[in-house]
Design a protein around this motif. Sequence first.
Motif, short mmCIF file in Angstrom:
data_model
loop_
_atom_site.label_atom_id
_atom_site.label_comp_id
_atom_site.label_asym_id
_atom_site.label_seq_id
_atom_site.Cartn_x
_atom_site.Cartn_y
_atom_site.Cartn_z
N ALA A 1 0.76 -1.25 0.18
CA ALA A 1 -0.04 -0.24 -0.14
C ALA A 1 1.12 0.81 0.13
N GLN A 2 2.32 1.24 0.85
CA GLN A 2 2.81 2.70 0.42
C GLN A 2 3.49 2.80 -0.53
N CYS A 3 4.02 1.22 -0.82
CA CYS A 3 5.10 1.37 -2.49
C CYS A 3 4.28 1.39 -3.59
N GLY A 4 2.59 0.81 -3.73
CA GLY A 4 2.54 1.99 -5.49
C GLY A 4 2.15 0.22 -5.54
N TYR A 5 1.64 -1.15 -5.02
CA TYR A 5 1.98 -2.61 -5.36
C TYR A 5 -0.16 -2.68 -4.90
N SER A 6 -0.18 -3.85 -5.49
CA SER A 6 -2.04 -4.13 -5.18
C SER A 6 -1.41 -5.75 -5.78
N ILE A 7 -1.39 -6.38 -4.83
CA ILE A 7 -1.40 -8.19 -4.82
C ILE A 7 -2.41 -8.53 -4.48
N ARG B 1 -0.23 -5.82 -9.86
CA ARG B 1 -0.58 -4.29 -10.29
C ARG B 1 0.72 -3.95 -9.30
N ALA B 2 1.70 -3.22 -10.55
CA ALA B 2 2.51 -2.22 -9.94
C ALA B 2 2.39 -0.92 -10.41
N SER C 1 6.03 3.06 -8.52
CA SER C 1 6.26 1.96 -7.64
C SER C 1 7.89 2.65 -7.40
N CYS C 2 7.82 1.86 -5.81
CA CYS C 2 8.87 2.17 -5.34
C CYS C 2 10.56 1.36 -5.83
N GLN C 3 10.29 0.07 -6.07
CA GLN C 3 11.53 -0.18 -6.80
C GLN C 3 11.05 0.19 -8.57
N THR C 4 10.94 1.05 -9.29
CA THR C 4 11.08 0.91 -10.39
C THR C 4 11.62 2.22 -11.05
N GLN C 5 12.41 1.60 -12.03
CA GLN C 5 13.79 2.24 -12.42
C GLN C 5 12.61 3.13 -13.66
#
Length: 559
Positions: free
Chosen positions: A70-76, A88-89, A93-97
Amino acid sequence: MAFWFCIGVALLLSLWSRAETAGIPDGVLRMECHDRYFMIAVDLSFTGDEPHFEAVDETGAYAITQQYAAQCGYSINVHPLPGHVELRASYFSCQTQNKDDEMFTFNFNLNVTQEGKEVTYPLQDKTCSPSVPWSPREVTCETNYMEVSVRSEVTCPSGTKKDDWNSLKPAHSSTTSDWQVMFQTDDEQLPPINISDARKQGYAFLLTEGRLVFRAPYGQPESFSTEVNGVPVETVHATIFSRQSWVVLMVDLVAACSMDEGLYNESGYMMWETPEMLYPNLDGQQINVGLQGELVAQPVAEERGYIVGKQNNTIQICIPENAEGRYRKSAVEDDLYEFYVYHLYLEQILVDEDRVETRIRSLRTLATPLLPSPIFAENQTVLEEHMFTVYLGDVPEDVQLAAVHLNGQEFTVPLSVSSLIITKVVHPNNTHGYKLKVPFEDPVVLQQFSKTDALHYILNINYTLTVLPEKDLYYHMESVVALVTDVSPPQFDAVCTESGISFKLDHRPFDYLWEITIDSDLLTSELADQHGYTMSNDSNSLLLEVRSSLTATSTRTYP
């Protein structure tokens, strides 16, 4: 809401090594780029009930827990109906380049438990690019978070609102040059806190090459829930600011999302609502809608049976029950039911008085209540065939016939008894049926002879059906009766001869119901030989020649 922001930042990009997706069978994994998010779908048959994902960047791998997602922009989301788990990212989202807000590269690990051991599968990294340009402001209403991003450089609006100046007052009195954030609830404005403290409370702030991103999980203490025209809405209102000498830089960030859970109406539509004016001073609305991440323009959606309308300043999206992309499921609750699941994707495009565009995207999972799913049985028996033919119809595609009980005797499917036949009949509307054939003369069939010279063939059927994949059992019972009239005892033609009496009986289909006796003894070839009678019996007739004073009589008996 007005916003103004001027800042520059250097974004350090790193090179990733490509990881091949080894060990995952073909057809199990699916990756797709959408307008504003990246999607991974993995079959549950491979992952089991509790798969786990990790987001990977140059600093390591991060477990995507419920809070972290929820904080980093992912939904499972686990979707049992299509049978897959979906990640869904967000593009932010946090780790996206991120390269210039135009190319977004994702890298994930999939962790599953196999044979009691946890196995990690590195997924091949994927690069996506937006299919439509970024709007000055974009809001995403995901299933577990709200996200708003604004362009970092925009022209100042033509008018300054009183509320904007009210937000400015505490900002101007701040003595720190660090970035801070103020949250405003429905009835009060909270004291400013540092961005770092806000991150510890679950919020996310991201500065890219050209956009500022703010993300908040649902249910945060600083967000507030209201009803707008009877529709539940959750809103988070944040203003970030920094005082640089005598200049204050500030950005107003608001995300408001409809929390409507949908309503199934009697016309067969799934209806979802959102207030028309979630954001004040925005107008000129355009709507795109679809299922499973597909967006089509409103006219195209209406051609597909959708109804998009407005009532009491509320936008209503009505999805037809048979819309392409919906999922159907059977369920057993004393009786057989069905329900439908719709993964709604809605985009609203709004503009303010300065023609500045805002895009609002909502992703929602809607489900109908349990709806009756009746199965019927039809007696298609033709008496001349001397066989029961019973059709069981409207069987849903996720329901299968496992066994039949015929007059209390169980027969599993597929049948091993050659005299009984069950044929599956498939229909184009995703239902099927089963045709059961049982000969009248089969030992399993009950027979009753009435005083009115009528013969009743009786077949009590109990169908055992199983709902997949849960294997829940459902039973459907049916009784069929075949009535054959004018069934009288067999009649012998007797002719006196010089040596005795000759008896002739022409065979009829129902003569097997009676036994022929000599006194109390059943007439057989052995008995005829014992008494010196001459008897011949073929498929057409029975001929008995008696050379004594004994006579042959026929008596009724029940099979």
